[in-house]
Design an enzyme around this catalytic site. Structure first.
Site, PDB file in Angstrom:
ATOM      1  CG  HIS A 171     -90.665   5.349 119.652  1.00 59.68           C
ATOM      2  ND1 HIS A 171     -91.393   4.200 119.866  1.00 59.68           N
ATOM      3  CD2 HIS A 171     -89.871   5.103 118.587  1.00 59.68           C
ATOM      4  CE1 HIS A 171     -91.034   3.291 118.967  1.00 59.68           C
ATOM      5  NE2 HIS A 171     -90.106   3.814 118.182  1.00 59.68           N
ATOM      6  CD  GLU A 227     -90.440   5.006 114.220  1.00 60.24           C
ATOM      7  OE1 GLU A 227     -89.450   4.419 113.788  1.00 60.24           O
ATOM      8  OE2 GLU A 227     -90.767   4.977 115.412  1.00 60.24           O
TER       9      GLU A 227
END
Ligand code: 13P
Length: 256
Positions: free
Chosen positions: A93, A165
């Protein structure tokens, strides 16, 4: 292919709050066959929630894990310890890349460790605002994608989920902007092209690609209809039960 709706709770909810939320979520959603609902609570809540969750309805994901199975690594929790507790794990992430300084090499080892322990990695990739402004999006996506997959065999690539993302679209970012469906479509096409060129068409077709970045009930439908997008990775909106269930229902509607 299933549609994936993954809620990343990040560093939110005590164990008690997480348990109450899960209880309400399980009551609120039916058993959707084509929609895979996943939540990623804090590490400390995973074990108790694994006893509470109805795996026919939804699955649990870890937000991270360590790449070695055991040993002298103070403070770490390994994928071998998470085995059986979670079905998925978020790996790479952007908050771990930029705040905790994880690089592609470490992320690649984590992807391999998750697979070795029968946990499906959700490999997050995405460019920063500066990289986009300098026209580096393609290179960043390519490097993070191939870098993250570099420690697994070609035959394992379709065991990975990719989440695109863009860092500039994540709502906790200082000035998060909404990504336009066209911008997402372009990058998702690039992800599939890199996968096809490197691992072949059959593998590329079987890898789910999710989008994440300020997803909410009003934009979920538009994001889910971007060609090549197989689901959503939801941060802030996944903490609000009515918003998360709304997004799950949107996924069901869009598929129908
Ligand atoms: P937001 O949905 O809060 O922008 O977070 C996105 C994200 O980082 C999910 O992993």
């Amino acid at each position: 292919m299933k549609t994936y709706i993954v809620g990343n709770w990040k560093l939110n909810f005590t164990v008690g709050e997480a348990s109450i939320y899960l209880h309400k979520l399980l009551k609120a959603i039916p058993n959707y066959r084509d929609t895979e609902v996943v939540v990623a609570p804090s590490l400390i809540a995973l074990q108790p929630l694994s006893l509470q969750v109805d795996r026919h309805k939804m699955k649990l994901a870890a937000q991270n894990g360590f790449y070695r199975d055991y040993g002298a690594f103070t403070g770490e929790v390994s994928f071998s310890q998470l085995r059986g507790i979670v079905d998925y794990a978020i790996v790479g992430h952007s908050e771990r890349r930029y705040i905790l300084r994880e690089d592609d090499k470490m992320i690649a080892k984590k992807v391999a460790a998750a697979i070795r322990n029968k946990i499906k990695p959700i490999l997050c990739i995405g460019e920063t605002e500066g990289e986009r402004a300098f026209g580096e999006t393609k290179d960043v996506i390519r490097d993070q994608l191939l870098g993250g997959l570099s420690e697994i065999g070609d035959d394992m690539v379709d065991k990975v989920i990719i989440a695109y993302e863009p860092v500039w679209a994540i709502s906790s970012g200082k000035e998060a902007k909404l990504a336009a469906p066209d911008e997402i479509s372009e990058v998702v096409k690039l992800i599939r092209k890199v996968l096809t060129d490197t691992y072949g068409k059959k593998v590329a077709e079987n890898v789910p690609v999710l989008f994440g970045g300020s997803v909410n009930p009003s934009n979920a439908g538009a994001y889910l209809t971007v060609p090549g997008v197989n689901g959503l990775l939801v941060g802030g909106a996944s903490l609000i039960l009515s918003e998360f269930t709304d997004i799950i229902e949107t996924a069901k509607r869009v598929r129908a």
